[in-house]
Design a protein around this motif. Structure first.
Motif, PDB file in Angstrom:
ATOM      1  N   ARG A 137       0.839  -1.194   0.000  1.00  0.00           N
ATOM      2  CA  ARG A 137       0.000   0.000   0.000  1.00  0.00           C
ATOM      3  C   ARG A 137       0.870   1.238   0.000  1.00  0.00           C
ATOM      4  O   ARG A 137       1.820   1.343   0.775  1.00  0.00           O
ATOM      5  CB  ARG A 137      -0.884   0.006   1.243  1.00  0.00           C
ATOM      6  N   PRO A 138       0.573   2.188  -0.841  1.00  0.00           N
ATOM      7  CA  PRO A 138       1.417   3.375  -0.907  1.00  0.00           C
ATOM      8  C   PRO A 138       1.098   4.345   0.211  1.00  0.00           C
ATOM      9  O   PRO A 138       0.019   4.324   0.805  1.00  0.00           O
ATOM     10  CB  PRO A 138       1.036   3.982  -2.267  1.00  0.00           C
ATOM     11  N   GLU A 139       2.046   5.201   0.499  1.00  0.00           N
ATOM     12  CA  GLU A 139       1.754   6.310   1.377  1.00  0.00           C
ATOM     13  C   GLU A 139       0.966   7.346   0.597  1.00  0.00           C
ATOM     14  O   GLU A 139       1.229   7.595  -0.580  1.00  0.00           O
ATOM     15  CB  GLU A 139       3.045   6.926   1.909  1.00  0.00           C
ATOM     16  N   VAL A 140      -0.007   7.939   1.242  1.00  0.00           N
ATOM     17  CA  VAL A 140      -0.865   8.917   0.589  1.00  0.00           C
ATOM     18  C   VAL A 140      -0.651  10.274   1.243  1.00  0.00           C
ATOM     19  O   VAL A 140      -0.717  10.406   2.469  1.00  0.00           O
ATOM     20  CB  VAL A 140      -2.353   8.513   0.686  1.00  0.00           C
ATOM     21  N   GLN A 188      -8.785   4.257   6.968  1.00  0.00           N
ATOM     22  CA  GLN A 188      -7.471   4.008   7.576  1.00  0.00           C
ATOM     23  C   GLN A 188      -7.092   2.541   7.584  1.00  0.00           C
ATOM     24  O   GLN A 188      -5.906   2.213   7.616  1.00  0.00           O
ATOM     25  CB  GLN A 188      -7.456   4.569   9.001  1.00  0.00           C
ATOM     26  N   ASP A 189      -8.095   1.632   7.585  1.00  0.00           N
ATOM     27  CA  ASP A 189      -7.765   0.212   7.518  1.00  0.00           C
ATOM     28  C   ASP A 189      -7.123  -0.152   6.183  1.00  0.00           C
ATOM     29  O   ASP A 189      -6.343  -1.098   6.097  1.00  0.00           O
ATOM     30  CB  ASP A 189      -9.024  -0.640   7.723  1.00  0.00           C
ATOM     31  N   VAL A 190      -7.488   0.583   5.137  1.00  0.00           N
ATOM     32  CA  VAL A 190      -6.943   0.309   3.810  1.00  0.00           C
ATOM     33  C   VAL A 190      -5.756   1.209   3.510  1.00  0.00           C
ATOM     34  O   VAL A 190      -4.781   0.785   2.891  1.00  0.00           O
ATOM     35  CB  VAL A 190      -8.048   0.512   2.739  1.00  0.00           C
ATOM     36  N   LEU A 191      -5.814   2.454   3.937  1.00  0.00           N
ATOM     37  CA  LEU A 191      -4.743   3.427   3.715  1.00  0.00           C
ATOM     38  C   LEU A 191      -4.249   3.925   5.078  1.00  0.00           C
ATOM     39  O   LEU A 191      -4.623   5.007   5.531  1.00  0.00           O
ATOM     40  CB  LEU A 191      -5.251   4.595   2.873  1.00  0.00           C
ATOM     41  N   PRO A 192      -3.436   3.130   5.757  1.00  0.00           N
ATOM     42  CA  PRO A 192      -3.052   3.498   7.120  1.00  0.00           C
ATOM     43  C   PRO A 192      -2.063   4.650   7.190  1.00  0.00           C
ATOM     44  O   PRO A 192      -1.889   5.250   8.238  1.00  0.00           O
ATOM     45  CB  PRO A 192      -2.429   2.205   7.655  1.00  0.00           C
ATOM     46  N   ARG A 193      -1.414   4.968   6.089  1.00  0.00           N
ATOM     47  CA  ARG A 193      -0.398   6.032   6.110  1.00  0.00           C
ATOM     48  C   ARG A 193      -0.868   7.211   5.271  1.00  0.00           C
ATOM     49  O   ARG A 193      -0.506   7.357   4.113  1.00  0.00           O
ATOM     50  CB  ARG A 193       0.931   5.492   5.581  1.00  0.00           C
ATOM     51  N   VAL A 194      -1.703   8.032   5.867  1.00  0.00           N
ATOM     52  CA  VAL A 194      -2.225   9.210   5.196  1.00  0.00           C
ATOM     53  C   VAL A 194      -1.710  10.449   5.922  1.00  0.00           C
ATOM     54  O   VAL A 194      -1.905  10.604   7.122  1.00  0.00           O
ATOM     55  CB  VAL A 194      -3.773   9.217   5.187  1.00  0.00           C
ATOM     56  N   ARG A 195      -1.029  11.315   5.170  1.00  0.00           N
ATOM     57  CA  ARG A 195      -0.590  12.610   5.710  1.00  0.00           C
ATOM     58  C   ARG A 195      -1.423  13.703   5.060  1.00  0.00           C
ATOM     59  O   ARG A 195      -1.621  13.695   3.847  1.00  0.00           O
ATOM     60  CB  ARG A 195       0.900  12.835   5.429  1.00  0.00           C
ATOM     61  N   SER A 196      -1.911  14.619   5.873  1.00  0.00           N
ATOM     62  CA  SER A 196      -2.833  15.637   5.379  1.00  0.00           C
ATOM     63  C   SER A 196      -2.241  17.028   5.541  1.00  0.00           C
ATOM     64  O   SER A 196      -1.687  17.357   6.605  1.00  0.00           O
ATOM     65  CB  SER A 196      -4.168  15.553   6.131  1.00  0.00           C
ATOM     66  N   PHE A 197      -2.381  17.812   4.494  1.00  0.00           N
ATOM     67  CA  PHE A 197      -1.930  19.207   4.500  1.00  0.00           C
ATOM     68  C   PHE A 197      -3.098  20.066   4.023  1.00  0.00           C
ATOM     69  O   PHE A 197      -3.833  19.686   3.102  1.00  0.00           O
ATOM     70  CB  PHE A 197      -0.723  19.399   3.572  1.00  0.00           C
ATOM     71  N   VAL A 198      -3.270  21.216   4.639  1.00  0.00           N
ATOM     72  CA  VAL A 198      -4.320  22.146   4.244  1.00  0.00           C
ATOM     73  C   VAL A 198      -3.696  23.517   4.023  1.00  0.00           C
ATOM     74  O   VAL A 198      -2.646  23.844   4.590  1.00  0.00           O
ATOM     75  CB  VAL A 198      -5.437  22.223   5.311  1.00  0.00           C
ATOM     76  N   PHE A 199      -4.372  24.321   3.196  1.00  0.00           N
ATOM     77  CA  PHE A 199      -3.846  25.654   2.933  1.00  0.00           C
ATOM     78  C   PHE A 199      -4.937  26.548   2.371  1.00  0.00           C
ATOM     79  O   PHE A 199      -5.916  26.090   1.791  1.00  0.00           O
ATOM     80  CB  PHE A 199      -2.686  25.596   1.930  1.00  0.00           C
ATOM     81  N   ASN A 224       8.894   7.038  -4.836  1.00  0.00           N
ATOM     82  CA  ASN A 224       8.154   6.354  -5.893  1.00  0.00           C
ATOM     83  C   ASN A 224       7.030   5.450  -5.376  1.00  0.00           C
ATOM     84  O   ASN A 224       6.392   4.740  -6.152  1.00  0.00           O
ATOM     85  CB  ASN A 224       9.100   5.547  -6.778  1.00  0.00           C
ATOM     86  N   LYS A 225       6.795   5.455  -4.065  1.00  0.00           N
ATOM     87  CA  LYS A 225       5.665   4.725  -3.497  1.00  0.00           C
ATOM     88  C   LYS A 225       4.581   5.673  -2.986  1.00  0.00           C
ATOM     89  O   LYS A 225       3.614   5.227  -2.363  1.00  0.00           O
ATOM     90  CB  LYS A 225       6.133   3.828  -2.351  1.00  0.00           C
ATOM     91  N   GLN A 249       8.908  13.026  -8.444  1.00  0.00           N
ATOM     92  CA  GLN A 249       9.358  12.186  -7.341  1.00  0.00           C
ATOM     93  C   GLN A 249       8.311  11.159  -6.910  1.00  0.00           C
ATOM     94  O   GLN A 249       8.672  10.124  -6.346  1.00  0.00           O
ATOM     95  CB  GLN A 249       9.715  13.065  -6.125  1.00  0.00           C
ATOM     96  N   SER A 250       7.038  11.408  -7.168  1.00  0.00           N
ATOM     97  CA  SER A 250       5.979  10.543  -6.649  1.00  0.00           C
ATOM     98  C   SER A 250       5.632   9.430  -7.626  1.00  0.00           C
ATOM     99  O   SER A 250       6.047   9.439  -8.789  1.00  0.00           O
ATOM    100  CB  SER A 250       4.727  11.379  -6.360  1.00  0.00           C
ATOM    101  N   GLN A 251       4.863   8.483  -7.126  1.00  0.00           N
ATOM    102  CA  GLN A 251       4.367   7.409  -7.987  1.00  0.00           C
ATOM    103  C   GLN A 251       3.209   7.892  -8.847  1.00  0.00           C
ATOM    104  O   GLN A 251       3.107   7.539 -10.021  1.00  0.00           O
ATOM    105  CB  GLN A 251       3.902   6.231  -7.122  1.00  0.00           C
ATOM    106  N   ARG A 252       2.336   8.718  -8.260  1.00  0.00           N
ATOM    107  CA  ARG A 252       1.129   9.142  -8.964  1.00  0.00           C
ATOM    108  C   ARG A 252       0.622  10.444  -8.348  1.00  0.00           C
ATOM    109  O   ARG A 252       0.658  10.626  -7.122  1.00  0.00           O
ATOM    110  CB  ARG A 252       0.056   8.047  -8.844  1.00  0.00           C
ATOM    111  N   VAL A 253       0.147  11.334  -9.190  1.00  0.00           N
ATOM    112  CA  VAL A 253      -0.413  12.611  -8.738  1.00  0.00           C
ATOM    113  C   VAL A 253      -1.832  12.715  -9.277  1.00  0.00           C
ATOM    114  O   VAL A 253      -2.054  12.659 -10.496  1.00  0.00           O
ATOM    115  CB  VAL A 253       0.427  13.813  -9.225  1.00  0.00           C
TER     116      VAL A 253
END
Length: 471
Positions: free
Chosen positions: A300-303, A328-339, A390-391, A418-422
């Motif tokens: 699972r990728p980091e999001v 979160q059970d499917v995507l446990p590594r989610v980092r959130s930024f707001v602006f 790349n993940k 740098q990322s896997q997908r945008v």
């Protein structure tokens, strides 16, 4: 029996009980073993096969009593030779009280029932003259099915369906009979009796239709409202619908999580792993007792989620963040930024507070300010650009309206490389891109995919596709 139990299970599902096809078959087998004559035993058997939790059992028992109270004809239809007094009462229903009619009128009308005039009346009038109101339930149930009693959507349809059932039973012919007999004073007692029993029949029909509505369709209006909210633009959701929308988001996320919670793994299929197979059988002089197959595991990728929370996008950002954190059970590594103009990471804020409270705090502290993508991306470069590899999947939610400021495109280009997908989610329709102060065309070359996202249905579809792609 299958039709009756099938309708009962449909009613339970309408009430919110999750009943699978296998459990339906188990319930049919249980009903065949117990029979439908013993009400308490049938309720216990169906409750054990169709209920998973205590709250489900309570709903089941309540629905059982309501359903078999409405379907009084079940046991009666088993033996048509039984008289009305000998026929068993339905499960969960007390013995029906006799029809209350004026005794004097009944005595006066008794002689007219077997008269030549009575034999010329309509079948419904003859049935009412017989006075067996319990037997009428069989006819009401049959007519109610044809009149759509189980398809009522709103309670305002109850009078209309009641009228249809009455007409299907012969209400017009009965009215004509009453009008003809009322012309002769000698028939006054019989007319009075028929009118009183017609009133009882009308009430009996209405009771049946209301029971069908409560059994099958009392939540239909809510389901229609939920379906409409799935399609409405998130920017148009008002405060009165926030709670319901939050529940819908959680339901959709839970459904996606159950679909994609297991990592895809290819085992005992695909290509034979020759090297591992030879190594595993080295002790058996070359005999292949154990075969090894090539297996793959997709991690699972980091999001990383970047949300524009300015006034025009804040509502969509609210529900996107809620959706992702319910996964979160499917995507446990989610980092959130707001602006809006300054970028801030709110991952720890969501971890330390209730989700609804955290969302309100985010919108209060960083929302509804002038948008400046260039400054926000400069802050993001300092905060998290080195953590992208790349993940990493990057999801940007924004309308790319930058108030005619510099968009800092080189930073977004680095994110893309740098990322896997945008993935860029724009709440505006594609016809609005690049109009006014929108600079969507400058960011588009550095996005793997761009989607219009302005409803819960869009969120469900887009995130479901991403989960299918990456899990």
């Amino acid at each position: 029996m299958q039709k009756v139990l099938g309708d009962f299970i449909h009613a339970l599902r309408q009430a919110g009980l999750p009943i699978s096809s296998a459990e339906t078959l188990d319930a049919l087998k249980a009903a065949q073993l117990t029979g439908i004559e013993n009400g308490p035993l049938l309720r216990q058997a169906l409750g054990m096969t169709l209920s998973k939790r205590l709250e489900h059992r309570l709903i089941h028992d309540q629905m059982f009593d309501q359903y078999f109270n409405a379907y009084e004809h079940l046991e009666q239809s088993d033996d048509p030779n039984l008289s009305a007094s000998d026929k068993p009462q339905p499960a969960g229903r007390p013995e029906a009280a006799p029809a209350t009619v004026d005794n004097r009128a009944a005595a006066d009308a008794a002689g007219a029932i077997n008269s030549p005039l009575a034999r010329q009346l309509s079948p419904l009038a003859q049935q009412l003259m017989g006075g067996d109101m319990s037997a009428m339930q069989v006819m009401i149930a049959s007519a109610g099915t044809g009149a759509g009693a189980q398809q009522i959507t709103f309670n305002t349809q109850i009078p209309v369906v009641t009228y249809r059932v009455m007409q299907a039973l012969g209400g017009s012919e009965l009215q004509q009979d009453l009008a003809a007999m009322a012309k002769d004073d000698e028939n006054s007692a019989l007319v009075q009796l028929l009118r009183q029993r017609r009133t009882q029949l009308q009430q009996q029909i209405r009771d049946y239709v209301e029971q069908q509505y409560l059994l099958f369709n009392q939540n239909e209006a809510l389901r229609l409202r939920e379906d409409k909210l799935q399609k409405i633009r998130l920017t148009n959701i008002d405060l009165s619908n926030y709670k319901l929308m939050g529940e819908l988001v959680r339901k959709a996320a839970k459904r996606l999580a159950s679909m994609h919670s297991r990592r895809r793994r290819m085992t005992r299929r695909g290509l034979l792993d020759v090297r591992r197979t030879i190594a595993a059988n080295a002790a058996y002089d070359g005999f292949l007792f154990h075969t090894k197959w090539k297996s793959t595991r997709i991690e699972r990728p980091e999001v990383i989620v970047i949300c524009d929370v300015s006034g025009s996008v804040s509502q969509v950002a609210r529900f996107l963040l809620l959706f992702l954190y319910c996964l979160q059970d499917v995507l446990p590594r989610v980092r959130s930024f707001v602006f809006s103009s300054e970028m801030a990471e709110v991952t720890e804020l969501f971890a330390s507070k209730d989700m609804d409270e955290a969302l309100a705090d985010v919108l209060k502290r960083w929302g509804n300010a002038p948008t400046h993508y260039g400054k926000a991306l400069a802050d993001f470069e300092q905060m998290a650009l080195t953590d992208i590899d790349n993940k990493t999947t990057v999801i940007m939610l924004g309308d790319a309206r930058n108030n005619n400021e510099d968009g800092n495109i080189p930073v977004w280009q680095k994110v893309y490389r740098q990322s896997q997908r945008v993935l860029w989610l724009n709440p505006e329709g594609s016809l609005s891109w690049d109009t006014g102060d929108s600079i969507m065309n400058q960011y588009a070359p550095y996005c793997s995919h761009i989607e219009t996202c302005n409803s819960l249905r869009d969120l469900n579809r887009i995130l479901g596709s991403e989960l299918k792609r990456n899990t």
